[in-house]
Motif scaffolding. Structure first.
Motif, PDB file in Angstrom:
ATOM      1  N   TRP A   2       2.141  -1.346  -8.284  1.00 46.08           N
ATOM      2  CA  TRP A   2       3.506  -1.601  -7.867  1.00 46.08           C
ATOM      3  C   TRP A   2       3.636  -1.290  -6.386  1.00 46.08           C
ATOM      4  N   THR A   3       4.733  -1.705  -5.800  1.00 43.85           N
ATOM      5  CA  THR A   3       4.983  -1.492  -4.385  1.00 43.85           C
ATOM      6  C   THR A   3       6.287  -0.721  -4.228  1.00 43.85           C
ATOM      7  N   SER A   4       6.237   0.322  -3.391  1.00 45.51           N
ATOM      8  CA  SER A   4       7.418   1.160  -3.162  1.00 45.51           C
ATOM      9  C   SER A   4       8.433   0.417  -2.299  1.00 45.51           C
ATOM     10  N   LEU A   5       9.611   0.986  -2.185  1.00 40.59           N
ATOM     11  CA  LEU A   5      10.642   0.400  -1.331  1.00 40.59           C
ATOM     12  C   LEU A   5      10.203   0.379   0.128  1.00 40.59           C
ATOM     13  N   GLU A   6       9.285   1.290   0.500  1.00 42.50           N
ATOM     14  CA  GLU A   6       8.754   1.333   1.861  1.00 42.50           C
ATOM     15  C   GLU A   6       7.553   0.401   2.028  1.00 42.50           C
ATOM     16  N   ASN A   7       7.291  -0.425   1.005  1.00 44.67           N
ATOM     17  CA  ASN A   7       6.214  -1.416   1.011  1.00 44.67           C
ATOM     18  C   ASN A   7       4.819  -0.794   0.953  1.00 44.67           C
ATOM     19  N   GLU A   8       4.700   0.369   0.325  1.00 48.19           N
ATOM     20  CA  GLU A   8       3.401   0.999   0.109  1.00 48.19           C
ATOM     21  C   GLU A   8       2.882   0.581  -1.270  1.00 48.19           C
ATOM     22  N   VAL A  34      -2.887   2.484  -3.182  1.00 49.46           N
ATOM     23  CA  VAL A  34      -4.019   1.569  -3.346  1.00 49.46           C
ATOM     24  C   VAL A  34      -3.925   0.503  -2.261  1.00 49.46           C
ATOM     25  N   ASN A  35      -4.967   0.374  -1.485  1.00 48.66           N
ATOM     26  CA  ASN A  35      -4.985  -0.636  -0.428  1.00 48.66           C
ATOM     27  C   ASN A  35      -5.384  -1.995  -1.001  1.00 48.66           C
TER      28      ASN A  35
END
Length: 69
Positions: A2-8, A34-35
């Motif tokens: 998944w991707t956080s709100l900060e786009n991580e 995870v990259n």
């Protein structure tokens, strides 16, 4: 994955099981940045790597994914 709100980008491994009293339990075993892209092969590689690192390869019986939509 998944991707956080900060786009991580994150990957996590959560297990669910029934205890001796038939109560559904869930535990987060891993949640890490995870990259890379969230492709099917990247997700499978992540899950296999985490299972190997936690020495639970022989205990993994099924995989499911979900999303909100």
């Amino acid at each position: 994955m998944w991707t956080s709100l900060e786009n991580e980008p994150f990957g996590s491994l959560v297990v669910s099981y029934l205890d001796q009293a038939w109560v559904l339990r869930s535990r987060v075993l891993c949640c890490v940045v995870v990259n890379g892209r969230h492709t099917a092969s990247a997700t499978a590689a992540f899950l296999l790597r985490v299972a190997r690192e936690l020495d639970i390869n022989d205990k993994v019986g099924d995989c499911a994914h979900g999303w909100s939509g």
